[in-house]
Design a protein around this motif. Structure first.
Motif, PDB file in Angstrom:
ATOM      1  N   ALA A 227     109.798  37.626  15.560  1.00 16.17           N
ATOM      2  CA  ALA A 227     108.602  37.415  14.546  1.00 16.17           C
ATOM      3  C   ALA A 227     109.229  38.281  13.289  1.00 16.17           C
ATOM      4  N   VAL A 228     109.913  39.416  13.534  1.00 16.47           N
ATOM      5  CA  VAL A 228     110.382  40.321  12.496  1.00 16.47           C
ATOM      6  C   VAL A 228     111.628  39.559  11.740  1.00 16.47           C
ATOM      7  N   PHE A 229     112.529  38.920  12.507  1.00 14.25           N
ATOM      8  CA  PHE A 229     113.567  38.262  11.801  1.00 14.25           C
ATOM      9  C   PHE A 229     113.156  37.102  11.166  1.00 14.25           C
ATOM     10  N   LEU A 230     112.166  36.426  11.435  1.00 18.62           N
ATOM     11  CA  LEU A 230     111.500  34.985  10.772  1.00 18.62           C
ATOM     12  C   LEU A 230     111.055  35.538   9.458  1.00 18.62           C
ATOM     13  N   LYS A 231     110.303  36.771   9.130  1.00 20.92           N
ATOM     14  CA  LYS A 231     110.066  37.273   7.998  1.00 20.92           C
ATOM     15  C   LYS A 231     111.319  37.395   7.135  1.00 20.92           C
ATOM     16  N   LEU A 232     112.358  38.130   7.615  1.00 19.12           N
ATOM     17  CA  LEU A 232     113.375  38.491   6.989  1.00 19.12           C
ATOM     18  C   LEU A 232     114.216  37.010   6.418  1.00 19.12           C
ATOM     19  N   LEU A 233     114.142  36.190   7.392  1.00 18.71           N
ATOM     20  CA  LEU A 233     114.825  34.765   7.042  1.00 18.71           C
ATOM     21  C   LEU A 233     114.026  33.792   5.991  1.00 18.71           C
ATOM     22  N   ALA A 234     112.617  34.228   5.859  1.00 19.73           N
ATOM     23  CA  ALA A 234     111.978  33.312   4.793  1.00 19.73           C
ATOM     24  C   ALA A 234     112.408  34.016   3.409  1.00 19.73           C
ATOM     25  N   GLU A 235     112.666  35.323   3.416  1.00 20.17           N
ATOM     26  CA  GLU A 235     112.836  36.038   2.319  1.00 20.17           C
ATOM     27  C   GLU A 235     114.454  35.677   2.008  1.00 20.17           C
ATOM     28  N   ASP A 236     115.324  35.314   2.835  1.00 11.60           N
ATOM     29  CA  ASP A 236     116.880  35.075   2.498  1.00 11.60           C
ATOM     30  C   ASP A 236     117.285  34.191   3.361  1.00 11.60           C
ATOM     31  N   GLU A 237     117.542  32.908   3.143  1.00 14.51           N
ATOM     32  CA  GLU A 237     118.234  32.173   3.863  1.00 14.51           C
ATOM     33  C   GLU A 237     119.659  32.496   4.776  1.00 14.51           C
ATOM     34  N   ARG A 238     120.129  33.507   4.220  1.00 17.28           N
ATOM     35  CA  ARG A 238     121.555  33.690   4.660  1.00 17.28           C
ATOM     36  C   ARG A 238     121.223  34.849   5.674  1.00 17.28           C
ATOM     37  N   ALA A 239     120.003  35.256   5.879  1.00 18.78           N
ATOM     38  CA  ALA A 239     119.826  36.250   6.979  1.00 18.78           C
ATOM     39  C   ALA A 239     120.295  36.274   8.216  1.00 18.78           C
ATOM     40  N   PHE A 240     120.707  35.158   8.779  1.00 22.01           N
ATOM     41  CA  PHE A 240     121.495  35.016  10.145  1.00 22.01           C
ATOM     42  C   PHE A 240     122.869  35.468   9.929  1.00 22.01           C
ATOM     43  N   ASP A 241     123.547  34.896   8.713  1.00 22.89           N
ATOM     44  CA  ASP A 241     124.859  35.155   8.889  1.00 22.89           C
ATOM     45  C   ASP A 241     125.093  36.785   8.408  1.00 22.89           C
ATOM     46  N   LEU A 242     124.042  37.317   7.487  1.00 17.32           N
ATOM     47  CA  LEU A 242     124.093  38.594   7.003  1.00 17.32           C
ATOM     48  C   LEU A 242     123.892  39.637   8.338  1.00 17.32           C
ATOM     49  N   LEU A 243     123.105  39.389   9.083  1.00 19.77           N
ATOM     50  CA  LEU A 243     122.835  40.045  10.197  1.00 19.77           C
ATOM     51  C   LEU A 243     124.110  39.787  11.265  1.00 19.77           C
ATOM     52  N   TYR A 244     124.731  38.891  11.288  1.00 22.99           N
ATOM     53  CA  TYR A 244     125.877  38.668  11.908  1.00 22.99           C
ATOM     54  C   TYR A 244     127.157  39.591  11.456  1.00 22.99           C
ATOM     55  N   CYS A 245     127.228  39.752   9.984  1.00 18.69           N
ATOM     56  CA  CYS A 245     128.226  40.633   9.510  1.00 18.69           C
ATOM     57  C   CYS A 245     127.940  42.172   9.988  1.00 18.69           C
ATOM     58  N   ILE A 246     126.531  42.367   9.827  1.00 23.75           N
ATOM     59  CA  ILE A 246     125.951  43.841  10.142  1.00 23.75           C
ATOM     60  C   ILE A 246     126.250  44.059  11.625  1.00 23.75           C
ATOM     61  N   THR A 247     126.087  43.108  12.577  1.00 25.46           N
ATOM     62  CA  THR A 247     126.154  43.416  13.816  1.00 25.46           C
ATOM     63  C   THR A 247     127.866  43.406  14.122  1.00 25.46           C
ATOM     64  N   PHE A 248     128.643  42.659  13.634  1.00 22.24           N
ATOM     65  CA  PHE A 248     130.234  42.714  14.147  1.00 22.24           C
ATOM     66  C   PHE A 248     130.588  44.014  13.764  1.00 22.24           C
ATOM     67  N   LYS A 249     130.271  44.722  12.232  1.00 23.40           N
ATOM     68  CA  LYS A 249     130.675  45.803  11.940  1.00 23.40           C
ATOM     69  C   LYS A 249     130.279  47.196  12.827  1.00 23.40           C
ATOM     70  N   LEU A 250     128.655  46.891  13.168  1.00 23.45           N
ATOM     71  CA  LEU A 250     128.101  47.907  13.943  1.00 23.45           C
ATOM     72  C   LEU A 250     128.734  47.817  15.393  1.00 23.45           C
ATOM     73  N   MET A 251     129.041  46.717  15.986  1.00 19.05           N
ATOM     74  CA  MET A 251     129.702  46.587  17.193  1.00 19.05           C
ATOM     75  C   MET A 251     130.861  47.356  17.041  1.00 19.05           C
ATOM     76  N   ASP A 252     131.861  47.176  16.236  1.00 18.85           N
ATOM     77  CA  ASP A 252     133.205  47.812  16.001  1.00 18.85           C
ATOM     78  C   ASP A 252     133.157  49.307  16.009  1.00 18.85           C
ATOM     79  N   HIS A 253     131.985  49.765  15.060  1.00 24.76           N
ATOM     80  CA  HIS A 253     131.851  51.249  15.052  1.00 24.76           C
ATOM     81  C   HIS A 253     131.463  51.706  16.395  1.00 24.76           C
TER      82      HIS A 253
END
Length: 300
Positions: A227-253
């Protein structure tokens, strides 16, 4: 929800109190429960279209932290929930825009790699060029792919489990945040283990983890994260790809912080997911670039 982001309380309304027996400990004082519940209602009402109960005693504090035992603030006792899978489900009505955005994303998730598809071929070539701009890819099936962390000479055998979207995620990361992408690919930052995780295969695992965490294959959100993510997705269709970038960098950190080695990869992924869930529930996160972990990313 506490402002420091270490604690995330959501509420779930029960028709009665017959399910209190599902909790092995319930020693929160009445005043503290009312205060915590009031805060939780404020946080979740906009997300879940939640209607506050007239009878406040039909609200139980439910801590959403990956289904694990959690602590509820200073002075609170541990609430050890023996919850069933359905306890994590929410009711969420989508707007037409949210339905449209979710459907487009789901269409992407259903795409499988087709070696005869010219667009798919070009995407793979684009990924190689973004990763190694000075080195020519000799063929789409080549031992060269192992340099990126694919397990064999045909990368499609690795990303088949995450779908073609996992390749699109990697390419988006390479183009949107080339410095962070290269730092992780080349293992430039931090003290590294002798046995490092393979870059590309880790990326496929991140795509798969996000699909599961956000419940993206459901017709409509059934979980708080969805539910939280869908609200973000409606604001920015790149949300899944952008969250992927955040996740990859966070995982490496987290990998570096834990001084992890190859056998620790699953533990690192679990820690990454927990941190993502915490940040997505922060009150001041209205867009993905509001997330604390977004600051880890470097574009150039």
């Amino acid at each position: 929800m506490e402002e420091n982001g270490q604690l995330f309380v959501v509420v779930k309304r029960f028709r009665g109190l017959d399910r209190v027996s599902n909790y092995t400990s319930w020693s929160v004082e009445v005043g503290e429960l009312v205060e915590a519940t009031s805060k939780a209602i404020k946080v979740t009402s906009n997300i879940l279209n939640f209607e506050p109960a007239l009878d406040m005693w039909n609200l139980l504090v439910y801590l959403y932290v990956s289904g694990s035992t959690a602590w509820i603030g200073k002075g609170f006792s541990c609430v050890c929930a023996q919850k069933r899978e359905s306890d994590a489900r929410v009711s969420f009505e989508m707007t037409p825009l949210q339905e449209e955005c979710l459907q487009r994303l789901q269409n992407r998730l259903e795409v499988t790699y087709d070696s005869s598809n010219l667009e798919h071929q070009e995407t793979l070539r684009g990924l190689w060029h973004a990763a190694f701009p000075e080195i020519e890819l000799r063929d789409l099936i080549s031992e060269q792919w192992k340099e990126m962390g694919w397990q064999g000479k045909d990368p499609s055998t690795d990303f088949r489990g995450g779908g073609f979207v996992s390749v699109e995620n990697l390419l988006f990361f390479a183009r949107a945040f080339p410095k962070s992408f290269q730092d992780i690919l080349q293992k430039r930052v931090g003290s590294r283990s002798l046995w490092e995780y393979p870059f590309a295969v880790a990326g496929v695992n991140i795509t798969f983890m996000l699909i599961q965490m956000l419940d993206l294959q459901a017709a409509k959100p059934r979980t708080l994260m969805g539910a939280v993510f869908l609200k973000l997705l409606a604001e920015d269709e790149r949300a899944f790809d952008l969250l992927y970038c955040i996740t990859f960098k966070l995982m490496d950190h987290i990998w570096l912080t834990m001084q992890a080695s190859y056998m620790d990869f699953n533990a690192v992924m679990k820690a990454t997911r927990r941190q993502l869930e915490r940040e997505l529930l922060l009150e001041d996160v209205q867009r993905l670039d509001d997330m604390p972990s977004f600051r880890l990313l470097i574009r150039n």
